[in-house]
Design a protein around this motif. Sequence first.
Motif, mmCIF file in Angstrom:
data_model
loop_
_atom_site.group_PDB
_atom_site.id
_atom_site.type_symbol
_atom_site.label_atom_id
_atom_site.label_comp_id
_atom_site.label_asym_id
_atom_site.label_seq_id
_atom_site.Cartn_x
_atom_site.Cartn_y
_atom_site.Cartn_z
ATOM 1 N N THR A 261 101.993 22.111 24.664
ATOM 2 C CA THR A 261 102.304 22.652 23.334
ATOM 3 C C THR A 261 101.919 24.111 23.193
ATOM 4 O OG1 THR A 261 100.137 21.918 22.502
ATOM 5 C CG2 THR A 261 101.979 20.394 22.273
ATOM 6 N N GLY A 262 101.525 24.746 24.297
ATOM 7 C CA GLY A 262 101.024 26.120 24.208
ATOM 8 C C GLY A 262 102.012 27.095 23.620
ATOM 9 N N ASN A 263 103.313 26.923 23.934
ATOM 10 C CA ASN A 263 104.314 27.890 23.476
ATOM 11 C C ASN A 263 104.577 27.815 21.980
ATOM 12 O OD1 ASN A 263 104.664 28.832 26.081
ATOM 13 N ND2 ASN A 263 106.336 27.424 26.530
ATOM 14 N N ILE A 264 104.325 26.651 21.380
ATOM 15 C CA ILE A 264 104.652 26.496 19.954
ATOM 16 C C ILE A 264 103.422 26.244 19.100
ATOM 17 C CG2 ILE A 264 107.025 25.766 20.292
ATOM 18 C CD1 ILE A 264 104.376 23.175 19.673
ATOM 19 N N ARG A 265 102.246 26.188 19.710
ATOM 20 C CA ARG A 265 101.032 25.890 18.944
ATOM 21 C C ARG A 265 100.812 26.911 17.834
ATOM 22 N NH1 ARG A 265 96.121 23.174 19.691
ATOM 23 N NH2 ARG A 265 97.010 22.254 21.556
ATOM 24 N N THR A 266 100.878 28.196 18.181
ATOM 25 C CA THR A 266 100.630 29.239 17.183
ATOM 26 C C THR A 266 101.656 29.174 16.057
ATOM 27 O OG1 THR A 266 99.653 30.677 18.856
ATOM 28 C CG2 THR A 266 100.408 31.713 16.820
ATOM 29 N N SER A 267 102.930 28.948 16.421
ATOM 30 C CA SER A 267 103.978 28.889 15.409
ATOM 31 C C SER A 267 103.757 27.732 14.446
ATOM 32 C CB SER A 267 105.344 28.744 16.088
ATOM 33 O OG SER A 267 105.616 29.857 16.898
ATOM 34 N N LEU A 268 103.423 26.557 14.995
ATOM 35 C CA LEU A 268 103.221 25.395 14.125
ATOM 36 C C LEU A 268 102.007 25.573 13.231
ATOM 37 C CD1 LEU A 268 104.059 22.320 16.398
ATOM 38 C CD2 LEU A 268 105.418 23.326 14.578
ATOM 39 N N LEU A 269 100.930 26.124 13.779
ATOM 40 C CA LEU A 269 99.747 26.340 12.951
ATOM 41 C C LEU A 269 100.025 27.382 11.875
ATOM 42 C CD1 LEU A 269 96.895 26.242 15.637
ATOM 43 C CD2 LEU A 269 97.577 24.458 14.019
ATOM 44 N N LEU A 270 100.829 28.390 12.210
ATOM 45 C CA LEU A 270 101.202 29.382 11.204
ATOM 46 C C LEU A 270 102.020 28.730 10.091
ATOM 47 C CD1 LEU A 270 101.334 32.346 10.283
ATOM 48 C CD2 LEU A 270 103.436 32.561 11.607
ATOM 49 N N LEU A 271 102.958 27.846 10.466
ATOM 50 C CA LEU A 271 103.765 27.161 9.464
ATOM 51 C C LEU A 271 102.914 26.213 8.630
ATOM 52 C CD1 LEU A 271 106.975 26.408 11.560
ATOM 53 C CD2 LEU A 271 106.734 28.061 9.703
ATOM 54 N N LEU A 272 101.937 25.559 9.261
ATOM 55 C CA LEU A 272 101.030 24.708 8.493
ATOM 56 C C LEU A 272 100.217 25.548 7.519
ATOM 57 C CD1 LEU A 272 99.873 21.885 7.992
ATOM 58 C CD2 LEU A 272 98.193 22.336 9.795
ATOM 59 N N GLY A 273 99.786 26.729 7.964
ATOM 60 C CA GLY A 273 99.081 27.631 7.060
ATOM 61 C C GLY A 273 99.971 28.075 5.913
ATOM 62 N N ALA A 274 101.262 28.348 6.213
ATOM 63 C CA ALA A 274 102.195 28.740 5.153
ATOM 64 C C ALA A 274 102.382 27.615 4.148
ATOM 65 C CB ALA A 274 103.542 29.125 5.768
ATOM 66 N N ALA A 275 102.470 26.370 4.650
ATOM 67 C CA ALA A 275 102.592 25.233 3.747
ATOM 68 C C ALA A 275 101.328 25.079 2.905
ATOM 69 C CB ALA A 275 102.857 23.955 4.549
ATOM 70 N N GLY A 276 100.163 25.320 3.527
ATOM 71 C CA GLY A 276 98.918 25.263 2.769
ATOM 72 C C GLY A 276 98.863 26.330 1.687
ATOM 73 N N ILE A 277 99.381 27.518 2.009
ATOM 74 C CA ILE A 277 99.429 28.589 1.003
ATOM 75 C C ILE A 277 100.340 28.192 -0.155
ATOM 76 C CG2 ILE A 277 100.206 30.952 0.613
ATOM 77 C CD1 ILE A 277 99.271 31.645 3.411
ATOM 78 N N LEU A 278 101.473 27.538 0.180
ATOM 79 C CA LEU A 278 102.366 27.055 -0.878
ATOM 80 C C LEU A 278 101.649 26.032 -1.745
ATOM 81 C CD1 LEU A 278 105.159 26.981 -2.181
ATOM 82 C CD2 LEU A 278 105.825 25.258 -0.487
ATOM 83 N N LEU A 279 100.853 25.173 -1.113
ATOM 84 C CA LEU A 279 100.073 24.199 -1.892
ATOM 85 C C LEU A 279 99.081 24.907 -2.805
ATOM 86 C CD1 LEU A 279 99.246 21.300 -2.540
ATOM 87 C CD2 LEU A 279 97.746 21.351 -0.540
ATOM 88 N N LEU A 280 98.452 25.978 -2.319
ATOM 89 C CA LEU A 280 97.535 26.746 -3.169
ATOM 90 C C LEU A 280 98.285 27.347 -4.352
ATOM 91 C CD1 LEU A 280 95.317 28.606 -0.536
ATOM 92 C CD2 LEU A 280 94.690 26.654 -1.977
ATOM 93 N N ALA A 281 99.512 27.822 -4.105
ATOM 94 C CA ALA A 281 100.310 28.368 -5.203
ATOM 95 C C ALA A 281 100.615 27.282 -6.229
ATOM 96 C CB ALA A 281 101.609 28.962 -4.668
ATOM 97 N N ALA A 282 100.942 26.071 -5.747
ATOM 98 C CA ALA A 282 101.195 24.967 -6.667
ATOM 99 C C ALA A 282 99.944 24.621 -7.464
ATOM 100 C CB ALA A 282 101.682 23.748 -5.882
ATOM 101 N N CYS A 283 98.787 24.643 -6.803
ATOM 102 C CA CYS A 283 97.534 24.358 -7.501
ATOM 103 C C CYS A 283 97.208 25.440 -8.533
ATOM 104 C CB CYS A 283 96.385 24.234 -6.500
ATOM 105 S SG CYS A 283 96.487 22.758 -5.457
ATOM 106 N N ALA A 284 97.475 26.704 -8.175
ATOM 107 C CA ALA A 284 97.219 27.790 -9.126
ATOM 108 C C ALA A 284 98.118 27.645 -10.346
ATOM 109 C CB ALA A 284 97.463 29.136 -8.444
ATOM 110 N N ASN A 285 99.379 27.293 -10.109
ATOM 111 C CA ASN A 285 100.302 27.093 -11.229
ATOM 112 C C ASN A 285 99.836 25.937 -12.100
ATOM 113 O OD1 ASN A 285 102.555 27.174 -12.886
ATOM 114 N ND2 ASN A 285 103.976 27.380 -11.202
ATOM 115 N N THR A 286 99.433 24.839 -11.457
ATOM 116 C CA THR A 286 98.971 23.672 -12.210
ATOM 117 C C THR A 286 97.691 23.983 -12.978
ATOM 118 O OG1 THR A 286 99.951 22.229 -10.530
ATOM 119 C CG2 THR A 286 98.309 21.257 -11.984
ATOM 120 N N THR A 287 96.793 24.726 -12.346
ATOM 121 C CA THR A 287 95.547 25.099 -13.029
ATOM 122 C C THR A 287 95.848 25.910 -14.276
ATOM 123 O OG1 THR A 287 94.358 25.117 -10.921
ATOM 124 C CG2 THR A 287 93.345 26.292 -12.751
#
Length: 814
Positions: A261-287
Amino acid sequence: MHTLWQDVRYGLRVLSKNPGFTIVVVLTLALGIGATTSIFSVVYATLLHPLPYPHPERIVRMWEVDAKGKRQNFSDPNFEDLREANRSFAAIAQYGTGTTTVTGGSQALRVGAADVSRQFFAALGVQPAVGRGFAGEETRMGGNPVVLVSFSFWKSALGGAQDFSDRHLNFDGKSYSIIGVMPAGFRFPDATDLWIPREQFERYPSRTALNWHVLGRLKDGVSLPQARADASRIAKNVKQKLGDETWMSDAAMLPLQEALTGNIRTSLLLLLGAAGILLLAACANTTNLLLVRSTTRQREFAVRVTLGASRGRLLSQFFAEALLLSLGGAALGIVLAYWGVNAILQLAPEQLPAMADVQMNGWVLAFSLAVSFVTACGLSFMVALRAVKRNLSEDLKEGEQRQSGGVKEVRLRAVMMTAQVAVATVLLAGAALLGQSLIRLMHVQPGYRTENILTAEVFPPDTEDAQEKTRLAQMVDQILQRIKAIPGVDVNGIVGDLPLASGPSNGIFLLVENQNEMKTFEDFDRIARMPERTGSAFYQAASADYFLTLQIPLVRGRLFDDRDGANTPHVAVISEALARERWPKSDPLGRHIEFGNMDGDVRLLEIVGIVGDVHSSGLGDAVEPMVYVNSRQRVPRHFTIVAHTTASPLSVIPAVRNLLQDMDPNLAPKFATFPDIVSNSLSDRQFQLCLLAAFAAGALALAMLGIYGVTSYLVSERTREIGIRMALGAQPGNVLGLILRQGGVVVLVGIVLGICGQLALTGVLRGMLYGITAADPFTLAGASTLLAGLALFACWLPARRATRIDPVVALRSE
């Protein structure tokens, strides 16, 4: 527990009385939780889920490391040295992969095949589910041809027959006895269906013929660092002993799962981080929504405290309501995640590993529930912290007159809005950078034409027999002549490894002017120790018309032609990059090189021409130094037909397929057009861009909704103030400017913070970009301008409504 149940029941009643608020919050949280769960399902299947082998953490992948620190496959002699001298491995094996056409089953099939050495299955800890493994006498040169088949191949092609003692499979010019079936689901490596003993094939004595992948299983009690040190010691000893005869200066080692998974590990973790950031945006909106709503409920809280409720009980109530909202968001988010996973599977590039295992399983659902619980805790804490700090007695005295949240509440809501804008800026800028990178890649000139090019990948039986090679060369000539006669085809040729698809292999070549110097591979190894007589290049077999078909320009000399036959002196054409690199101040035309370690033919090659450079491995990679040999003289083991058509390439596929089946029913061609091949070569970048753009769009929508909602609420709170201002002579433009200025400050601060966050991610994005830096000012400015425009529009809508307030009505309502 009884108290919690009471709070839950009360929370249900409260939320049911405010269906609009409840629906908005649940949808907002569902977007964030669904996106995060979708990406986590991919991350879990590819990066976190253990490989399906016993003690998979003890299985490692190994590489040679050259003097420049580049990892590369092993040569036969270097692998043998590692196998014999190591003290760390219970089993160590080499393997290679390919594709072949097999008959003997229900029909001719193109399947993946792997040559594996004797300890391969022991290293993985896997044994046949039916039948037996390779016997000792079968793992040697000249042994009885035997094959192990995958469970899926056994079921589909062999009908699941329990007795296959008299069944044989025919491929690569041999008839193989089936001796066993591997367990269901086992197809390592690379979706393999057939496994053959590697020892039955020729050993390559050159230490620069880097043909083999290597894996091993660590002994009990041996740690990964100890094994690395052991392999490094062996590699350095070999280098010290042999010098320039080997490129191996060190050895590298990784756990097998990390290597896969070495070739795509960084990309997937970056996308997971982006999804987490979207979740933070949803939480900020809800707050923000919860803060607004809690302000309107201050009198309710004051009454409950007066009647004896403790502040702890209020906290419990906040948590119960937030948990209900979060669980509702999680339930809907799981539904969205199910759809999201299906969309990801459609978008995902073929090379993304373990995609067949991506699904909504128990671990993914547990992750979603854990996210919803943490979200509930965070939301309840943020809202309760503001609510319980207020003077509830004053709220009770002031009754309905005090609806404003006060300066601190307004500031907190502004902070939440700023966070949403910052999150949207980070994601939008990241998507814009990936988009710019993809656009620039698509405009890279590959060095050959791609319009109206049809390709047909063909895998004839592999053979070392000279007569069979001659017959194959004659058949290829007939195929090319007959395809050229098809209406709509104006020129065609063949190439061993199609650019941007399979890609050629590289190796070391020798400068040899006298054939007497080079008669055996022992001579090759002797000359290879002389740096002044060596060079490095990629090896490609091609026909004379291949260059004309793809319009690869001839720079000097000539291309292959009819004077170059199987029994005439062998010739080669090289690329400009190789001419610049190896002969910068002299003329390579007329010189002779030896490249027999790539094809087993020790006859010299005369350089007769120089052609333009091409991007063969990838559009984002540098052009490779290339040696082209004549496919008539050195027939490739597999090849791809390329044909330029005057009409749509798809229109000639039926005719070409019928022609190939008529020539040999076992060829089983795989057709594609060059635009599809180019698109597939960029599929990983397109995958990253699509997902990040989706997250950016979600974050942008949440930010706009949050800004609109909070601005609308603040305008409604300031109705009396606005009425007074307008009664004292303020114009609608003044009111509009006041509200836009306040919203604009929040947006500006959020954009600045978002750009700072984007710049902090420069190191993460650098490897994913082409032709553009992560701090490109024009891209960041464009993303910021778009975001600012949309954010101000979200502020303008309620501000415009404020300018229509009738001062008399506003004052009378107070």
